[in-house]
Design an enzyme around this catalytic site. Structure first.
Site, PDB file in Angstrom:
ATOM      1  N   LYS A   8      -2.053   1.106   3.922  1.00 46.06           N
ATOM      2  CA  LYS A   8      -1.891   2.541   3.782  1.00 46.06           C
ATOM      3  C   LYS A   8      -3.251   3.564   3.901  1.00 46.06           C
ATOM      4  O   LYS A   8      -2.987   4.375   4.436  1.00 46.06           O
ATOM      5  CB  LYS A   8      -1.331   2.885   2.449  1.00 46.06           C
ATOM      6  CG  LYS A   8       0.062   2.202   2.244  1.00 46.06           C
ATOM      7  CD  LYS A   8       0.423   2.772   0.908  1.00 46.06           C
ATOM      8  CE  LYS A   8      -0.395   2.080  -0.397  1.00 46.06           C
ATOM      9  NZ  LYS A   8      -0.423   0.725  -0.561  1.00 46.06           N
ATOM     10  N   ARG A  83       4.093   6.541  -7.297  1.00 48.40           N
ATOM     11  CA  ARG A  83       4.327   5.136  -7.382  1.00 48.40           C
ATOM     12  C   ARG A  83       5.235   4.718  -8.285  1.00 48.40           C
ATOM     13  O   ARG A  83       5.649   3.384  -8.597  1.00 48.40           O
ATOM     14  CB  ARG A  83       3.105   4.445  -7.791  1.00 48.40           C
ATOM     15  CG  ARG A  83       2.232   3.843  -6.675  1.00 48.40           C
ATOM     16  CD  ARG A  83       0.957   2.982  -7.198  1.00 48.40           C
ATOM     17  NE  ARG A  83       0.446   2.284  -6.437  1.00 48.40           N
ATOM     18  CZ  ARG A  83      -0.722   2.386  -5.666  1.00 48.40           C
ATOM     19  NH1 ARG A  83      -1.317   3.586  -5.759  1.00 48.40           N
ATOM     20  NH2 ARG A  83      -1.181   1.345  -4.774  1.00 48.40           N
ATOM     21  N   ARG A 122     -10.797  -8.555   1.967  1.00 44.63           N
ATOM     22  CA  ARG A 122     -11.192  -7.036   1.711  1.00 44.63           C
ATOM     23  C   ARG A 122     -12.156  -7.143   0.479  1.00 44.63           C
ATOM     24  O   ARG A 122     -13.211  -6.697   0.240  1.00 44.63           O
ATOM     25  CB  ARG A 122     -10.125  -6.150   1.402  1.00 44.63           C
ATOM     26  CG  ARG A 122     -10.633  -4.817   1.164  1.00 44.63           C
ATOM     27  CD  ARG A 122      -9.471  -4.078   1.037  1.00 44.63           C
ATOM     28  NE  ARG A 122      -8.835  -3.835  -0.192  1.00 44.63           N
ATOM     29  CZ  ARG A 122      -7.590  -3.153  -0.301  1.00 44.63           C
ATOM     30  NH1 ARG A 122      -7.259  -2.400   0.553  1.00 44.63           N
ATOM     31  NH2 ARG A 122      -6.950  -3.248  -1.468  1.00 44.63           N
ATOM     32  N   ARG A 128     -14.130  -5.116  -4.125  1.00 47.46           N
ATOM     33  CA  ARG A 128     -13.029  -4.489  -4.968  1.00 47.46           C
ATOM     34  C   ARG A 128     -12.630  -5.436  -6.314  1.00 47.46           C
ATOM     35  O   ARG A 128     -12.263  -6.575  -5.955  1.00 47.46           O
ATOM     36  CB  ARG A 128     -11.761  -4.058  -4.335  1.00 47.46           C
ATOM     37  CG  ARG A 128     -12.075  -2.638  -4.017  1.00 47.46           C
ATOM     38  CD  ARG A 128     -10.780  -1.846  -3.251  1.00 47.46           C
ATOM     39  NE  ARG A 128      -9.580  -2.313  -3.980  1.00 47.46           N
ATOM     40  CZ  ARG A 128      -8.265  -1.633  -3.722  1.00 47.46           C
ATOM     41  NH1 ARG A 128      -8.405  -0.818  -2.709  1.00 47.46           N
ATOM     42  NH2 ARG A 128      -7.255  -1.652  -4.537  1.00 47.46           N
ATOM     43  N   ARG A 139      -0.497  -6.937  -8.403  1.00 48.96           N
ATOM     44  CA  ARG A 139      -0.296  -5.851  -8.044  1.00 48.96           C
ATOM     45  C   ARG A 139       0.894  -5.752  -7.297  1.00 48.96           C
ATOM     46  O   ARG A 139       1.989  -4.901  -7.096  1.00 48.96           O
ATOM     47  CB  ARG A 139      -1.269  -5.290  -7.160  1.00 48.96           C
ATOM     48  CG  ARG A 139      -2.415  -4.909  -8.173  1.00 48.96           C
ATOM     49  CD  ARG A 139      -3.912  -4.853  -7.221  1.00 48.96           C
ATOM     50  NE  ARG A 139      -3.791  -4.161  -6.151  1.00 48.96           N
ATOM     51  CZ  ARG A 139      -4.721  -4.424  -5.230  1.00 48.96           C
ATOM     52  NH1 ARG A 139      -5.410  -5.435  -5.395  1.00 48.96           N
ATOM     53  NH2 ARG A 139      -4.844  -3.660  -4.360  1.00 48.96           N
TER      54      ARG A 139
HETATM   55  P1  ADP Z   1      -3.372  -0.688  -3.289  1.00 52.16           P
HETATM   56  O1  ADP Z   1      -2.786   0.172  -2.398  1.00 52.16           O
HETATM   57  O2  ADP Z   1      -4.068  -1.794  -2.492  1.00 52.16           O
HETATM   58  O3  ADP Z   1      -2.414  -1.312  -4.377  1.00 52.16           O
HETATM   59  P2  ADP Z   1      -4.807   1.614  -4.231  1.00 52.16           P
HETATM   60  O4  ADP Z   1      -6.297   1.721  -3.865  1.00 52.16           O
HETATM   61  O5  ADP Z   1      -3.810   2.631  -3.864  1.00 52.16           O
HETATM   62  O6  ADP Z   1      -4.577  -0.106  -3.961  1.00 52.16           O
HETATM   63  O7  ADP Z   1      -4.888   1.594  -6.012  1.00 52.16           O
HETATM   64  C1  ADP Z   1      -5.547   0.676  -6.747  1.00 52.16           C
HETATM   65  C2  ADP Z   1      -5.216   0.760  -8.042  1.00 52.16           C
HETATM   66  O8  ADP Z   1      -5.416   2.160  -8.743  1.00 52.16           O
HETATM   67  C3  ADP Z   1      -3.729   0.427  -8.554  1.00 52.16           C
HETATM   68  O9  ADP Z   1      -3.457  -0.931  -8.583  1.00 52.16           O
HETATM   69  C4  ADP Z   1      -3.538   1.275  -9.898  1.00 52.16           C
HETATM   70  O10 ADP Z   1      -4.103   0.421 -11.123  1.00 52.16           O
HETATM   71  C5  ADP Z   1      -4.201   2.458  -9.654  1.00 52.16           C
HETATM   72  N1  ADP Z   1      -3.223   3.544  -9.028  1.00 52.16           N
HETATM   73  C6  ADP Z   1      -3.397   3.987  -7.673  1.00 52.16           C
HETATM   74  N2  ADP Z   1      -2.494   5.085  -7.890  1.00 52.16           N
HETATM   75  C7  ADP Z   1      -1.590   4.865  -8.796  1.00 52.16           C
HETATM   76  C8  ADP Z   1      -0.459   5.691  -9.214  1.00 52.16           C
HETATM   77  N3  ADP Z   1       0.182   6.549  -8.300  1.00 52.16           N
HETATM   78  N4  ADP Z   1      -0.083   5.493 -10.263  1.00 52.16           N
HETATM   79  C9  ADP Z   1      -0.566   4.616 -11.281  1.00 52.16           C
HETATM   80  N5  ADP Z   1      -1.556   3.763 -10.990  1.00 52.16           N
HETATM   81  C10 ADP Z   1      -2.339   4.169  -9.753  1.00 52.16           C
END
Ligand code: ADP
Length: 186
Positions: A8, A83, A122, A128, A139
């Site tokens: 994404k 989300r 990654r 990370r 996740r």
């Molecule tokens: P990925 O797309 O690889 O899951 P992101 O970088 O988008 O990772 O998000 C990393 C973390 O940030 C998520 O696992 C969550 O804990 C938090 N996070 C990101 N966006 C949201 C959201 N919209 N609502 C709640 N938590 C979020």
């Protein structure tokens, strides 16, 4: 939208650039706050490290503030938000207020087993903390339980574009542009 590791962030940057709008990544904003040690970062970190979602109230306030910034006025691309179903409702409320409309939801589909490998790689490159195998699996589970149902909501609104996210980055980008009916520059 798409499960963790679907690509994404990579695609969001290219698509946002094409449209001349900011790519707003909630994950990036949380990570920046964690590394700066802000109050928001302190609230978010334990959830992120466990592969859980940060509570909606925290995330919603943060997104609301971000889309109120001047650079988002012509439009914006959201990466990682909404989300949860409650975030969908919140977003509808926010854009009713700002006068924006949701034009398209791009869903990247990928093979979950392939993705665990990508994410572990990654982790080595970017370091990370939420890219360990257990947390990655968690996740993926959380995505399936809380986020996948949103696709149906947006499908009923007729704005979903499902894109095969496997294969080279450029090819995935081309598929997205084809679906959105735009001609990429260069
Ligand atoms: P990925 O797309 O690889 O899951 P992101 O970088 O988008 O990772 O998000 C990393 C973390 O940030 C998520 O696992 C969550 O804990 C938090 N996070 C990101 N966006 C949201 C959201 N919209 N609502 C709640 N938590 C979020």
């Amino acid at each position: 939208m798409g499960p963790p590791g679907a690509g994404k962030g990579t695609q969001a940057k290219v698509v946002a650039e094409h449209f001349g709008v900011p790519a707003i990544s909630t994950g990036d904003i949380f990570r920046a706050n964690v590394s700066r040690g802000t109050a928001l970062g302190k609230k978010a970190q334990e959830y992120m490290d466990a592969g859980e979602y940060v509570p909606d109230e925290v995330t919603n306030l943060m997104v609301r503030a971000r889309i109120d910034e001047p650079d988002a006025e012509p439009g914006f691309l959201l990466d990682g938000y909404p989300r949860t179903l409650s975030q969908v409702e919140e977003l509808d409320g926010m854009i009713r207020h700002t006068g924006h409309e949701l034009d398209a939801v791009v869903v990247l589909t990928v093979d979950p087993d392939e993705i665990v490998g990508r994410l572990l790689q990654r982790a080595e490159v970017e370091g990370r903390a939420d890219d360990t195998e257990d947390v990655v699996r968690r996740r993926q589970e959380v995505y399936g339980e809380q986020t996948e149902p949103l696709i149906g909501v947006y499908r009923r609104r007729g704005i979903v574009h499902e894109i095969d996210g496997m294969g080279p980055v450029d090819e995935v980008t081309k598929r997205i542009f084809d679906a959105l009916d735009v001609v990429p520059q260069s």
